[in-house]
Design a protein around this motif. Structure first.
Motif, PDB file in Angstrom:
ATOM      1  N   ARG A 234       1.638   0.140  -8.830  1.00  0.00           N
ATOM      2  CA  ARG A 234       1.096  -0.378  -7.636  1.00  0.00           C
ATOM      3  C   ARG A 234      -0.598  -0.591  -7.736  1.00  0.00           C
ATOM      4  NH1 ARG A 234       4.361   3.374  -6.358  1.00  0.00           N
ATOM      5  NH2 ARG A 234       2.493   4.786  -5.678  1.00  0.00           N
ATOM      6  N   GLU A 235      -1.301   0.278  -8.610  1.00  0.00           N
ATOM      7  CA  GLU A 235      -2.703   0.300  -8.794  1.00  0.00           C
ATOM      8  C   GLU A 235      -2.973  -0.985  -9.559  1.00  0.00           C
ATOM      9  OE1 GLU A 235      -3.891   4.119  -9.855  1.00  0.00           O
ATOM     10  OE2 GLU A 235      -3.919   4.695  -7.853  1.00  0.00           O
ATOM     11  N   THR A 256      -8.943   3.728  -4.254  1.00  0.00           N
ATOM     12  CA  THR A 256      -8.264   5.026  -4.660  1.00  0.00           C
ATOM     13  C   THR A 256      -9.291   5.659  -5.321  1.00  0.00           C
ATOM     14  OG1 THR A 256      -6.156   3.501  -5.000  1.00  0.00           O
ATOM     15  CG2 THR A 256      -6.248   5.888  -5.912  1.00  0.00           C
ATOM     16  N   ASP A 271      -4.989   0.271  -4.318  1.00  0.00           N
ATOM     17  CA  ASP A 271      -3.638   0.096  -4.204  1.00  0.00           C
ATOM     18  C   ASP A 271      -3.111  -1.350  -3.875  1.00  0.00           C
ATOM     19  OD1 ASP A 271      -0.804   0.136  -3.396  1.00  0.00           O
ATOM     20  OD2 ASP A 271      -0.855   2.130  -2.877  1.00  0.00           O
ATOM     21  N   GLN A 307       2.175   7.079 -14.291  1.00  0.00           N
ATOM     22  CA  GLN A 307       2.577   7.578 -12.743  1.00  0.00           C
ATOM     23  C   GLN A 307       3.880   8.450 -13.098  1.00  0.00           C
ATOM     24  OE1 GLN A 307       3.394   4.363 -10.076  1.00  0.00           O
ATOM     25  NE2 GLN A 307       1.621   3.506 -10.303  1.00  0.00           N
TER      26      GLN A 307
END
Ligand code: ADP
Length: 312
Positions: A234-235, A256, A271, A307
């Motif tokens: 998602r980043e 972030t 994000d 992640q």
């Protein structure tokens, strides 16, 4: 009716004996389940020590499972080991050949081992497929590392298995040779062979595999089409060059992370579900900077991996 999987792994457990007295046994696989669909290139990904080789060695019949079950091409490895083994060709991590045999002899000996009659052997076809026909009479010890790896692939295909498994096919292999091996794997897959490969190279899995399972510490943590897996990141990262030296990082709630990497260059992680690149740039400008250059980096498998495993 749906096509049955090439490999079905169900709650597979492997406990190794304790390495020494008073030490606990090593639980290398903690109940792993997944299916390898027919016809694709499936990647089994995980850091060193995750349990990849253990899993492959169980399929190869080299390591006994402690619990659970596995089927290869519909044959249970415990109940029908002979047929299970005949349905799979395994390319081991380590190169092991008798140095005094020629590539042609290596394949003929392997065919003999499987009891394949001379008239049905494929030694020439296989040597041509791995581009070693001109080396058919050379001693194995005189082959380059890349040639030896290609010979191992041919050797694994001698009994025409529908599934080919490669354990870390490109570990310690240079870029050019890696490309050659990828080509060969893709070719074989194009001919209908289901390919499974283990790797700890994310790039390799991302480029080659259409589906990826990730294991970490003996547990399955993902099993998805590659595209979906990469989409899970998602980043996004945008690097911005501004017109004057940055006094310090610019932090906003929408970011972030923001890091000054050069006096005039800022890397901002955001994000992508909450913020857009346009918003990020507008926020930088609102601090009084003009933007001179922008590059964005797409999320890749490495981001997902970090992640999921909490590594990095
Ligand atoms: P990977 O292939 O993902 O690097 P392995 O399957 O080789 O992982 O190893 C998984 C775990 O099992 C590691 O912690 C490793 O030390 C342990 N292990 C592997 N083989 C043995 C063995 N023969 N005896 C004891 N422990 C082992």
């Amino acid at each position: 009716m749906t096509t049955p999987p090439a490999i079905r792994i169900d709650n597979l457990v492997k406990e190794y004996a304790p390495p020494g007295p008073g030490e606990p046994p090593k639980l290398a696989l903690k109940g792993v389940s997944f299916d390898v669909p027919q016809g694709g290139i499936f990647g089994l990904l995980g850091p060193n020590g995750a349990g990849k080789s253990t899993l492959i060695n169980i399929l190869a019949g080299l390591v006994n499972k402690t619990g659970g079950s596995a089927e290869i091409w519909g044959f249970d490895i415990g109940e029908n080991p002979r047929n299970a083994k005949r349905s799979i060709g395994i390319v081991p991590q380590e190169i092991v050949f008798d140095p005094f045999f020629t590539p042609f002899e290596v394949l003929e000996n392997q065919a003999g081992f499987y009891g394949i009659p001379r008239s049905e052997r494929r030694s020439e076809e296989l040597l041509r497929a791995v581009h070693l026909w001109d080396k058919k009479d050379a001693y194995a010890r005189t082959l380059s590392g890349g040639m030896k790896r290609r010979l191992l692939i041919a050797k694994a295909m001698v009994h025409s298995p529908p599934i080919l498994v490669l354990d870390e096919p490109t570990a310690g292999v240079d870029v050019e040779l890696r490309r050659q091996l990828w080509e060969l794997v893709t070719e074989l897959n194009g001919q209908g062979v289901t390919v499974v490969l283990t790797t700890h190279y994310l790039e390799e899995a991302e480029q080659l595999c259409d589906r990826i399972a990730i294991i970490n510490h003996g547990e399955l943590i993902a099993d998805k089409p590659t595209r979906e897996l990469v989409g899970m990141a998602r980043e996004k990262i945008v690097a911005v060059t501004v017109d004057k030296d940055l006094g310090g990082p610019i932090m906003e709630e929408a970011f972030t992370r923001a890091e000054v990497v050069e006096p005039r260059r800022l890397e901002i992680t955001y994000d992508r579900d909450r913020t857009s690149a346009g918003q990020v740039l507008a926020l930088v400008q609102s601090h009084g900077y003009a933007i001179e250059d922008v590059t964005t980096r797409e999320a890749d498998l490495e981001d997902v991996f970090v992640q999921l495993t909490g590594a990095g």
